[in-house]
Scaffold this active site. Structure first.
Site, PDB file in Angstrom:
ATOM      1  N   HIS A  27      -7.867 -10.584   3.287  1.00 26.31           N
ATOM      2  CA  HIS A  27      -7.051 -12.282   3.459  1.00 26.31           C
ATOM      3  C   HIS A  27      -7.739 -14.033   3.176  1.00 26.31           C
ATOM      4  O   HIS A  27      -7.934 -14.377   4.342  1.00 26.31           O
ATOM      5  CB  HIS A  27      -6.195 -12.496   4.950  1.00 26.31           C
ATOM      6  CG  HIS A  27      -5.499 -11.009   5.147  1.00 26.31           C
ATOM      7  ND1 HIS A  27      -5.854  -9.986   5.721  1.00 26.31           N
ATOM      8  CD2 HIS A  27      -3.994 -10.799   4.928  1.00 26.31           C
ATOM      9  CE1 HIS A  27      -5.010  -8.632   5.675  1.00 26.31           C
ATOM     10  NE2 HIS A  27      -4.063  -9.490   5.390  1.00 26.31           N
ATOM     11  N   HIS A  67      -5.766 -11.832  10.539  1.00 28.12           N
ATOM     12  CA  HIS A  67      -6.051 -11.944   9.747  1.00 28.12           C
ATOM     13  C   HIS A  67      -7.617 -12.624   8.943  1.00 28.12           C
ATOM     14  O   HIS A  67      -7.596 -11.903   7.459  1.00 28.12           O
ATOM     15  CB  HIS A  67      -4.746 -11.519   9.160  1.00 28.12           C
ATOM     16  CG  HIS A  67      -3.778 -12.505   9.188  1.00 28.12           C
ATOM     17  ND1 HIS A  67      -3.021 -13.192   9.654  1.00 28.12           N
ATOM     18  CD2 HIS A  67      -4.173 -13.495   7.674  1.00 28.12           C
ATOM     19  CE1 HIS A  67      -2.704 -14.085   9.201  1.00 28.12           C
ATOM     20  NE2 HIS A  67      -2.663 -14.710   8.263  1.00 28.12           N
ATOM     21  N   ASP A 154       2.350 -18.543  11.047  1.00 31.37           N
ATOM     22  CA  ASP A 154       3.887 -18.460  10.727  1.00 31.37           C
ATOM     23  C   ASP A 154       3.993 -16.925  11.325  1.00 31.37           C
ATOM     24  O   ASP A 154       5.198 -16.780  11.874  1.00 31.37           O
ATOM     25  CB  ASP A 154       4.441 -18.458   9.480  1.00 31.37           C
ATOM     26  CG  ASP A 154       4.827 -19.880   8.702  1.00 31.37           C
ATOM     27  OD1 ASP A 154       5.715 -20.975   9.174  1.00 31.37           O
ATOM     28  OD2 ASP A 154       4.250 -20.048   7.743  1.00 31.37           O
ATOM     29  N   ILE A 186       4.165 -19.303   3.641  1.00 30.14           N
ATOM     30  CA  ILE A 186       3.605 -18.789   3.275  1.00 30.14           C
ATOM     31  C   ILE A 186       3.672 -16.719   3.531  1.00 30.14           C
ATOM     32  O   ILE A 186       2.754 -17.252   4.952  1.00 30.14           O
ATOM     33  CB  ILE A 186       2.658 -18.743   2.186  1.00 30.14           C
ATOM     34  CG1 ILE A 186       2.673 -19.789   1.382  1.00 30.14           C
ATOM     35  CG2 ILE A 186       2.392 -17.017   1.286  1.00 30.14           C
ATOM     36  CD1 ILE A 186       3.946 -19.162  -0.616  1.00 30.14           C
ATOM     37  N   HIS A 258      -2.657 -14.339  -0.086  1.00 29.96           N
ATOM     38  CA  HIS A 258      -2.781 -14.171   1.608  1.00 29.96           C
ATOM     39  C   HIS A 258      -3.197 -12.667   1.586  1.00 29.96           C
ATOM     40  O   HIS A 258      -4.380 -13.241   2.941  1.00 29.96           O
ATOM     41  CB  HIS A 258      -0.981 -14.032   1.667  1.00 29.96           C
ATOM     42  CG  HIS A 258      -0.239 -13.518   3.351  1.00 29.96           C
ATOM     43  ND1 HIS A 258      -0.935 -12.875   4.072  1.00 29.96           N
ATOM     44  CD2 HIS A 258       0.453 -14.452   3.978  1.00 29.96           C
ATOM     45  CE1 HIS A 258      -0.611 -12.914   5.090  1.00 29.96           C
ATOM     46  NE2 HIS A 258      -0.491 -13.953   5.066  1.00 29.96           N
ATOM     47  N   SER A 376      11.857  -4.531  43.637  1.00 30.30           N
ATOM     48  CA  SER A 376      11.845  -3.594  42.677  1.00 30.30           C
ATOM     49  C   SER A 376      10.073  -2.748  42.761  1.00 30.30           C
ATOM     50  O   SER A 376      10.233  -1.891  43.623  1.00 30.30           O
ATOM     51  CB  SER A 376      11.834  -3.155  42.521  1.00 30.30           C
ATOM     52  OG  SER A 376      13.669  -3.755  42.323  1.00 30.30           O
ATOM     53  N   GLU A 403       8.453  -8.978  29.238  1.00 29.19           N
ATOM     54  CA  GLU A 403       7.336  -7.683  30.153  1.00 29.19           C
ATOM     55  C   GLU A 403       6.452  -7.606  28.733  1.00 29.19           C
ATOM     56  O   GLU A 403       5.169  -7.734  29.571  1.00 29.19           O
ATOM     57  CB  GLU A 403       7.506  -6.489  29.753  1.00 29.19           C
ATOM     58  CG  GLU A 403       9.128  -6.024  30.835  1.00 29.19           C
ATOM     59  CD  GLU A 403      10.462  -7.492  30.695  1.00 29.19           C
ATOM     60  OE1 GLU A 403      11.212  -6.067  31.073  1.00 29.19           O
ATOM     61  OE2 GLU A 403      10.903  -7.330  29.420  1.00 29.19           O
ATOM     62  N   HIS A 465      16.894   4.514  32.270  1.00 30.27           N
ATOM     63  CA  HIS A 465      16.879   3.689  32.923  1.00 30.27           C
ATOM     64  C   HIS A 465      14.838   4.932  33.458  1.00 30.27           C
ATOM     65  O   HIS A 465      14.149   4.597  34.510  1.00 30.27           O
ATOM     66  CB  HIS A 465      16.794   3.187  34.278  1.00 30.27           C
ATOM     67  CG  HIS A 465      16.996   1.946  33.957  1.00 30.27           C
ATOM     68  ND1 HIS A 465      18.015   1.420  33.062  1.00 30.27           N
ATOM     69  CD2 HIS A 465      17.189   0.009  34.662  1.00 30.27           C
ATOM     70  CE1 HIS A 465      17.851   0.062  32.685  1.00 30.27           C
ATOM     71  NE2 HIS A 465      17.278  -0.111  33.915  1.00 30.27           N
TER      72      HIS A 465
END
Length: 655
Positions: A27, A67, A154, A186, A258, A376, A403, A465
């Site tokens: 890239h 990248h 981005d 881009i 890119h 918990s 998480e 769950h």
């Protein structure tokens, strides 16, 4: 003649386009577009020393847009790190070159974290900034006073984890965190307006960030924006208006630069456009010398810091923590003695809390937390006050319902050094964490994942769950030790093993339901073997029962039923497959001999157990989703009781 900043930046551009072209892969656009910003950052703001790449008070630099790896490889080479050499760069993306396609923290000093999966680098940087503030509150400005910088594209800002990470950073007021957004508009598919129309600046501002913009090719404007970011007490987003592939006269500004080499004709044209007449991989002596000076810019600061360290009253403790070494007298042996003296029947999530009470009083470097499941997961202890912008000395982080963000931040905490992070959620939500868990393992980061409610044993919350496939899928991740302890003693043993492992993450899968204490005599840390014989056969052995976690109790019941019929049965507790697989062949063969029926019992998928039972063994588990009911009813319904398993073993033996 004075070397200009443009020439310095063009050295980055030239190395980047040449390396990608040589590899015919990579890239080039991002490093060419951000070369000017990087030149100002490394030349005037970043605190680093290539001769001392592990200097504890260095700024952390994270290339979240991984990248664009040739950006950091170019910078490391130019500023004087031992590697990458120019030969390493010539071999970009080739076997045995440390210049991998995306930056890997285990390949090169100066690469603080493995990046490439977009968004995770920025979220990891949040954890690094958290570690800096905590250690600053503990050891003071004399030893800890640095910033965390990240370059993000981005894609990083679109990923869902970005929302989690910036919300946490804004809430915690992490003013030492500065993100440089490569705002080139881009992505691989084309212009960003194909897929997004959000106001990124407004989003960051809404989460409590300082936002400033600059022309990413105007050195004075870049300098102004970075100075503003440094001066603001909030975390900062610097929106750098750049042109992707800057310097390539025909392809700059398009998605064609890119993820593909520029091609020989475009590179030749870029050399003319940039006034860079040098051969591929050649940096002129005056430009190289100026970059080396930049690499030496913080040498005096490093020397002054070393002087402060040598006279600091907490120097020994600070150095111990930053080296990742546990105190020489650290042990949970005394705590385990209390369990042997007074056995406990508790859920292993409670057993974890009990072990943590001992751990956190002995290890001031632990930093715990939970993704909004503190009560918990049982992850908070008396020793861990809240960590927040009003008191960064706290050791407990309320991550909120984040998480993935929590897991990536823990990677940053661990990679920064000086702290040992652990964090909790339900095991079923490891799916939300998985990409970060994988990077924990890849980066050899000492992170402890506390995953509770580990099976259908959680009961009435139902199949959404109830983890069925999760333990097995996590066992597949290389360099991740997955522990599923059977009782309060094994839980303590697993905690000690996790904390002692400096070379990778650990995951504790813990029950909601109470389990009896099965280990009633003091012994060595049997869990360190990964599997061990908990109960030996009384009658001549015909069966070996293999189980983990809550099902070890079931296996003991099965063994009792079989022995009542004259069938000898060993019970093997297997808290950690990876540790067992690492044992020598004699130990493994002695524990699981070939001359008997091998039977596995685990309240999850049976897939994978055949490696121990063989195809002719029996595997009791759950190869479907669960159901909503009390735990005891579910274990009976799915046939995971001694009364339902023992007859099937007898039948298989033909007795």
């Amino acid at each position: 003649m004075t070397v200009t900043q443009q020439q310095l930046a063009n050295a980055i551009r030239a190395l980047s386009m040449d390396a990608v072209q040589a590899a015919n892969s990579g890239h080039p656009g991002m490093p060419m577009g951000m070369a000017d910003v990087a030149t100002v950052l490394f030349g005037e703001f970043l605190k680093f020393n290539p001769k001392e790449p592990k200097w504890a008070d260095r700024d952390r630099f994270v290339l979240s847009a991984g990248h664009g790896s040739m950006l950091i490889y170019s910078l490391l080479h130019l500023t004087g790190y031992a590697r990458p050499t120019i030969e390493d760069i010539r071999n970009f993306r080739q076997l045995h070159s440390p210049c991998a396609g995306h930056p890997e923290n285990f390949e090169l000093a100066g690469v603080e974290t493995t990046t490439g999966p977009l968004g995770q680098g920025l979220a990891t940087a949040v954890g690094m900034a958290m570690a800096e503030r905590h250690l600053n509150a503990t050891f003071g400005d004399e030893l800890v006073d640095h910033r965390t910088w990240a370059i993000a594209g981005d894609g990083c800002l679109m990923e869902g984890i970005n929302h989690e990470a910036i919300g946490l950073a804004g809430h915690l007021g992490l003013g030492r965190l500065i993100v440089l957004w490569d705002d080139n508009k881009i992505t691989i598919d084309g212009a960003t307006d194909l897929s997004t129309s959000e106001d990124v600046r407004a989003r960051y501002a809404a989460t409590g960030w300082h936002v400033v913009s600059c022309n990413g090719h105007d050195y004075a404007d870049i300098r102004r924006a970075l100075a503003e970011a440094v001066a603001d007490p909030r975390p900062s987003l610097v929106a750098c208006d750049t042109t992707i592939g800057y310097g390539a006269p025909n392809k700059a500004g398009s998605h064609n630069v890119h993820g593909s080499p520029l091609g020989s004709e475009e590179i030749a044209a870029a050399r003319v456009h940039l006034n860079w007449p040098h051969e591929p991989f050649v940096i002129p002596a005056d430009v190289a010398a100026e970059w080396k000076k930049i690499g030496e810019r913080s040498a005096a600061a490093r020397e002054a810091w070393q002087g402060r360290l040598e006279t600091h009253p907490q120097a020994k403790e600070f150095s111990r923590r930053m080296a990742g070494e546990l105190p020489v007298d650290f042990s949970l042996s005394a705590y385990i003695d209390t369990l042997i003296a007074e056995p406990k029947k508790v859920a292993t999530r409670k057993a974890s809390e009990m072990a943590l009470e001992a751990v956190n009083s002995l290890l001031p470097e632990t930093m715990g937390g939970s993704a909004d499941l503190t009560g918990s997961n049982n992850t908070k202890t008396k020793s861990t006050a809240p960590f927040g912008k009003d008191d960064y000395s706290g050791r407990y982080i309320y991550y909120g319902i984040r998480e993935f963000g929590m897991s990536a931040a823990m990677n940053g905490l661990a990679l920064h050094g000086g702290v040992i992070p652990y964090g909790g959620t339900f095991l079923v939500f490891s799916d939300y964490c998985r990409a970060a868990i994988r990077l924990s393992a890849l980066q050899q980061a000492r992170v402890v994942y506390v995953m509770t409610h580990d099976s259908i044993g959680l009961g009435e919350d139902g199949p959404t769950h109830q983890p069925v496939e999760h333990v097995m899928s996590l066992r597949m991740i290389p360099n991740l030790d997955v522990y599923r302890p059977a009782d309060v003693v094994e839980t303590a043993e697993c905690w000690e093993l996790a904390l002692r492992d400096q070379n990778g993450p650990s995951l504790l899968a813990l029950t909601r339901q109470n389990l009896p204490q099965l280990r009633l005599e003091k012994s060595e840390n049997l869990s360190a073997r990964g599997a061990y014989r908990l109960r030996g056969a009384v009658a001549p052995r015909k069966v070996v029962l293999l189980a983990s976690g809550s099902e070890v109790e079931v296996a003991l019941g099965v063994a009792e039923a079989l022995e009542g019929q004259g069938i000898g049965a060993d019970v093997v507790s297997m808290p950690c497959w990876s540790l067992f697989d690492a044992q020598d062949a004699d130990y493994r063969a002695g524990l699981i001999p070939s001359d008997c029926l091998k039977v596995s019992i685990e309240a999850g998928t049976t897939f994978g157990w055949e490696r121990y039972t063989g195809l002719d063994g029996l595997r009791f588990g759950i190869d479907r989703f669960g159901a909503s009911a009390p735990a005891e009813a579910l274990f009976d319904y799915f046939g995971l009781t001694a009364a339902k398993i023992a007859p099937q073993i007898v039948s298989a033996l033909g007795k």
